[in-house]
Design a protein around this motif. Structure first.
Motif, mmCIF file in Angstrom:
data_model
loop_
_atom_site.group_PDB
_atom_site.id
_atom_site.type_symbol
_atom_site.label_atom_id
_atom_site.label_comp_id
_atom_site.label_asym_id
_atom_site.label_seq_id
_atom_site.Cartn_x
_atom_site.Cartn_y
_atom_site.Cartn_z
ATOM 1 N N PRO A 177 0.806 -1.211 0.000
ATOM 2 C CA PRO A 177 0.000 0.000 0.000
ATOM 3 C C PRO A 177 0.844 1.269 0.000
ATOM 4 C CG PRO A 177 -0.057 -1.028 2.166
ATOM 5 C CD PRO A 177 0.755 -1.919 1.276
ATOM 6 N N THR A 178 0.285 2.325 -0.560
ATOM 7 C CA THR A 178 0.940 3.630 -0.528
ATOM 8 C C THR A 178 0.232 4.491 0.502
ATOM 9 O OG1 THR A 178 1.399 5.620 -1.778
ATOM 10 C CG2 THR A 178 -0.532 4.372 -2.442
ATOM 11 N N VAL A 179 0.935 5.477 1.048
ATOM 12 C CA VAL A 179 0.318 6.283 2.108
ATOM 13 C C VAL A 179 -0.346 7.532 1.544
ATOM 14 C CG1 VAL A 179 2.316 7.697 2.725
ATOM 15 C CG2 VAL A 179 0.708 7.010 4.495
ATOM 16 N N ASP A 180 -0.044 7.873 0.312
ATOM 17 C CA ASP A 180 -0.684 9.034 -0.307
ATOM 18 C C ASP A 180 -2.178 8.738 -0.510
ATOM 19 O OD1 ASP A 180 -1.782 10.768 -2.238
ATOM 20 O OD2 ASP A 180 0.235 11.355 -2.859
ATOM 21 N N PRO A 181 -3.068 9.482 0.175
ATOM 22 C CA PRO A 181 -4.485 9.091 0.158
ATOM 23 C C PRO A 181 -5.110 9.140 -1.230
ATOM 24 C CG PRO A 181 -4.183 11.216 1.255
ATOM 25 C CD PRO A 181 -2.831 10.653 1.015
ATOM 26 N N ASP A 182 -4.691 10.073 -2.067
ATOM 27 C CA ASP A 182 -5.293 10.158 -3.402
ATOM 28 C C ASP A 182 -4.911 8.963 -4.267
ATOM 29 O OD1 ASP A 182 -6.365 12.542 -2.626
ATOM 30 O OD2 ASP A 182 -4.688 13.724 -3.404
ATOM 31 N N LEU A 183 -3.605 8.654 -4.239
ATOM 32 C CA LEU A 183 -3.132 7.486 -4.982
ATOM 33 C C LEU A 183 -3.772 6.215 -4.441
ATOM 34 C CD1 LEU A 183 0.720 7.765 -5.525
ATOM 35 C CD2 LEU A 183 -1.041 7.335 -7.245
ATOM 36 N N ALA A 184 -3.833 6.125 -3.109
ATOM 37 C CA ALA A 184 -4.344 4.921 -2.469
ATOM 38 C C ALA A 184 -5.797 4.678 -2.840
ATOM 39 C CB ALA A 184 -4.188 5.018 -0.953
ATOM 40 N N LYS A 185 -6.587 5.749 -2.870
ATOM 41 C CA LYS A 185 -8.011 5.631 -3.237
ATOM 42 C C LYS A 185 -8.159 5.084 -4.653
ATOM 43 C CE LYS A 185 -11.049 6.838 -0.187
ATOM 44 N NZ LYS A 185 -10.606 7.713 0.887
ATOM 45 N N ARG A 191 -5.809 3.289 -6.280
ATOM 46 C CA ARG A 191 -5.251 1.945 -6.421
ATOM 47 C C ARG A 191 -6.144 0.875 -5.823
ATOM 48 N NH1 ARG A 191 1.101 2.485 -5.006
ATOM 49 N NH2 ARG A 191 1.654 3.942 -6.649
#
Lengths: 379, 396
Positions: free
Chosen positions: B300-308, B310
């Motif tokens: 997982p990535t911690v960047d919320p925009d990217l995470a949403k 992905r």
């Protein structure tokens, strides 16, 4: 039984949670848990107040020994002896339950007192055992140990359904839907013994078991910690679908901040047995307001963070018997001053739907840097 | 070896061999070299063993080299054989076949034919140490820190008297920031925090003055906020003591941090094989093997925009569950889950090829001209079959 009319919050700033309205499914007010230890009283939950909103995914993030599992136990009045839980935990059932959930007649033999709010801490043992699983259900870490090794998976479902006097056929029909949402083959899994399934399948079967009586709230304590990366990620994706399909509220407890960045709607960060920051996931991660959250974000390497800015948090976590006075983070905080040593900050609003317990959140945001940017582009 | 670092110089055993090797270019002669190493286990009890000849290939034909001041991070899912490979690499487990050489000397030859050996087996064992995952269980709870750290010195630095031994221990404790050292030396393990225990376990290995340390999930048991600190300490010590590490991790984010800081490599393991090995940015930004892509998707990535974004992506596999290691698939072992698999992958096993980038990958897709590209696609044809067989597929 005491009626769960929650105390009005003493902090004036927390305006949006003043009145329990439809939006809220559970509210925790001034919950504290203490243990008598030979060295003195240990506080493992320190006047925690938080509302859980209906159909949200709330992530509770904290390091080991921050009190996050104790918060989960408090939601179900499941704090074990000799721990003692005080404060208020109130549950608000869905109002129009009879319309969309035809099976409610078997659920709930406890009295829903008066204005449709239920005082969880005032329940008798019998009422509690119905409340747990039928209204609020829990999934623990390490599914491997939760199943009886000599009983087929089917047996576990039958046992649970019968113990709660629900109609077997109807519930098993529901289980099929759940299995489908969790990408499990009902016939194969039902007729297997636990040892015949992989860890990921067992954990998914356990999630289905927790949801068999259609609870409103699902509390998950590190549900993916013992699993492989791929299974972990897959379950995370499935949880969002489950929430939408079955109108669930999920409280997800974890130490792994990146894991919930894409999953949760809100994040509550715990440090030293209390919430020090609660907010909308995006706002909290993009511009954290508490020095601890900012330090935590800088200390957790993620797959595309800038590794040159990574830094561990100085100092050690506080001893539960001897929590620092004032703000419990002050001994490790780079911007703490005299006020922080004496006065304990309350949660105050910093942005829309974002609260933090720090006197100097503006200063923290200006002076303590961290970045979520990709460190991969530069070399 | 850095001579301008007084602490290190005092603690390190003078070793001419280390000096010599360090001045050479790092890719000259490997310190540790694995060639086609296999470790096979026979599962089950006496009866099952008598009735079947099934074998678990925990490590299956692995070759890699480790150089001075090098770090290789082994990454893979549980049961992929990364711990077995690590233990075999440092001579704690004997391979079923294949050879492991330490500075040109075959380890198991040295044990079986001590007379012909250039380097003694005990010397090899000293040169390669291990740190276990859980420091709480790795330290004897009834012995003080001083006693724990004295053991390696008593055994291998017999020239030191009690006073000198104590000084060496104090210097190490100061070096890893456990101040005041006189206080920490008298403590028992239960009086230390998790991070401090792990530093003692690391110190116990380092005071042997090893060339290679196998760190088996050495940071997984620590609090998340302390992991970066522990990795930084490992990197500092690597620079000061000239130690090479084989680091085992299931977490690609930590593997990236460590390998990138040290200029090392990441090796991705799947069912006993290294399927891709290369520098961290190559592995993460430009992965060749489809399994590496799966691991990247899973982290997982911690960047919320990217995470949403992905979280909505479907996993790049046809089947979530790992096949039974007792009965691995034919051809490329990953073909049952691989979205890119074609007919040829079910029959032929790919070697490790040079990719267009800086990594090596065991996948036909690394080669521009291979019959793979003309082979029939597998993904659609077998899709239904897999759905019927195993419910846990992501059939859609």
């Amino acid at each position: 039984m005491a009626i769960g009319q929650p105390n009005q919050s003493t902090e004036e700033e927390t305006t949006e949670t003043e009145d329990p309205d439809d939006d809220i499914v559970m509210s925790v007010e001034d919950a504290r848990v203490q243990f008598g230890m030979s060295r003195g009283q240990a506080w493992v939950l320190n006047d925690v107040s938080l509302d859980v909103r209906r159909e949200e995914i709330l992530a509770v993030v904290g390091e080991s020994g921050s009190g996050k599992s104790m918060f989960a136990a408090a939601l179900m009045d499941a704090v074990e002896d000799p721990g003692h839980l005080s404060g208020d935990v109130t549950y608000y059932p869905r109002e129009d339950e009879s319309d969309d959930a035809p099976s409610t007649d078997q659920i709930g033999s406890y009295d829903a007192v008066g204005d449709d709010s239920i005082d969880v801490l005032g329940m008798s043992e019998g009422e509690l055992s119905n409340f747990r699983w039928e209204e609020v259900s829990m999934v623990f870490q390490g599914a491997m140990n939760s199943f009886n090794p000599t009983m087929k998976i089917k047996g576990h479902f039958h046992e649970t359904i019968q113990a709660h006097n629900a109609v077997l056929d109807e519930r098993m029909e529901h289980v099929r839907d759940l299995f489908e949402a969790l990408h499990l083959d009902p016939d194969r899994v039902m007729n297997s013994y636990p040892h015949e399934l992989s860890g990921g399948m067992k954990q998914r079967a356990l999630i289905a078991l927790a949801l068999v009586l259609e609870p409103e709230v699902l509390v998950m304590d590190e549900p993916t910690a013992a699993l492989d990366l791929l299974m972990q990620r897959s379950i995370i994706s499935m949880l969002r679908e489950l929430r939408d399909e079955f109108e669930l509220t999920i409280v997800f407890i974890t130490h792994d901040l990146p894991l919930v960045a894409g999953l949760s709607d809100r994040i509550g960060v715990m440090y030293s047995f209390e919430f020090i920051e609660v907010g909308d996931t995006r706002s909290l991660l993009k511009d954290a307001a508490h020095p601890y959250t900012r330090a935590l974000l800088r200390s957790v390497p993620s797959i595309d963070s800038n590794i040159d800015e990574m830094q561990p948090i100085e100092g050690a976590r506080p001893d539960p018997v001897n929590i620092p006075t004032g703000c419990s983070f002050h001994p490790r905080c780079p911007i703490a001053d005299d006020r922080c040593e004496i006065e304990d900050p309350d949660l105050v609003s910093v942005d829309e739907d974002h609260e933090t317990a720090c006197f100097y959140s503006d200063q923290a945001r200006n002076e303590l840097d961290y970045s979520l940017d990709h460190g991969t582009t530069e070399d | 070896m850095s001579t301008d670092e007084p602490t290190a110089d005092d603690v390190t055993v003078d070793d001419a061999a280390v000096d010599e090797a360090a001045t050479d270019a790092p890719d000259d002669e490997p310190i540790l070299s694995l060639d086609d190493v296999n470790v096979h286990y026979t599962p089950g009890g006496v009866v099952k063993r008598a009735l079947t000849d099934k074998k678990v290939r925990a490590v299956d034909g692995v070759s890699f080299d480790l150089y001075d001041n090098d770090i290789v991070v082994l990454v893979g899912e549980s049961g992929c054989g990364k711990t077995t490979l690590g233990k075999t690499a440092i001579g704690l487990e004997q391979p079923t076949s294949g050879s492991i050489s330490y500075r040109g000397q075959d380890i198991w030859d040295a044990k079986d034919n001590p007379r012909d050996a250039d380097i003694e087996f005990t010397e090899i064992r000293r040169a390669m140490q291990i740190i276990h995952q859980d420091p709480a269980n790795a330290l004897n709870s009834s012995r003080r820190v001083k006693a724990i750290l004295s053991d390696p010195l008593k055994k291998y630095r017999t020239e030191l008297g009690p006073k000198e031994r104590e000084d060496t221990i104090y210097r190490f404790l100061e070096f890893v920031d456990m101040m005041p050292p006189e206080d920490y030396a008298e403590r028992y393990p239960h009086q230390l925090s998790g991070g401090e225990k792990q530093r003692i376990a690391l110190g116990r290995a380092l005071l042997m003055n090893p060339d290679v340390i196998l760190a088996d999930e050495a940071i997984s048991a620590l609090d998340v906020s302390l992991r970066v600190g522990m990795m930084d300490l490992i990197l500092d010590l690597q620079e000061t003591f000239d130690t090479s590490y084989v680091f085992i991790s299931h977490d690609l984010a930590n593997a990236r941090y460590l390998a990138k800081r040290a200029g090392g490599r990441i090796a991705i393991m799947y069912l006993g094989e290294i399927v891709e090995i290369g520098p961290p940015e190559e592995i993460l930004q430009n992965p060749t093997h489809p399994y590496t892509k799966v691991l990247k998707w899973s982290t997982p990535t911690v960047d919320p925009d990217l995470a949403k974004q992905r979280i909505k992506e479907d996993p790049p596999v046809r089947e979530v569950d790992v096949p039974d290691p007792e009965d691995p698939p034919s051809g490329c072992k990953f073909h049952t889950r691989c979205p890119e698999a074609r007919e040829v992958c079910t029959q032929e096993e790919p070697e490790r090829f040079d990719t267009a980038g800086e990594s090596d990958a065991a996948c036909f897709r690394a080669l521009e001209t291979h019959e793979y590209w003309n082979s029939a696609e597998l993904a659609d044809a077998e899709q239904d079959e897999y759905d019927a067989q195993d419910s846990s597929t992501f059939g859609d």
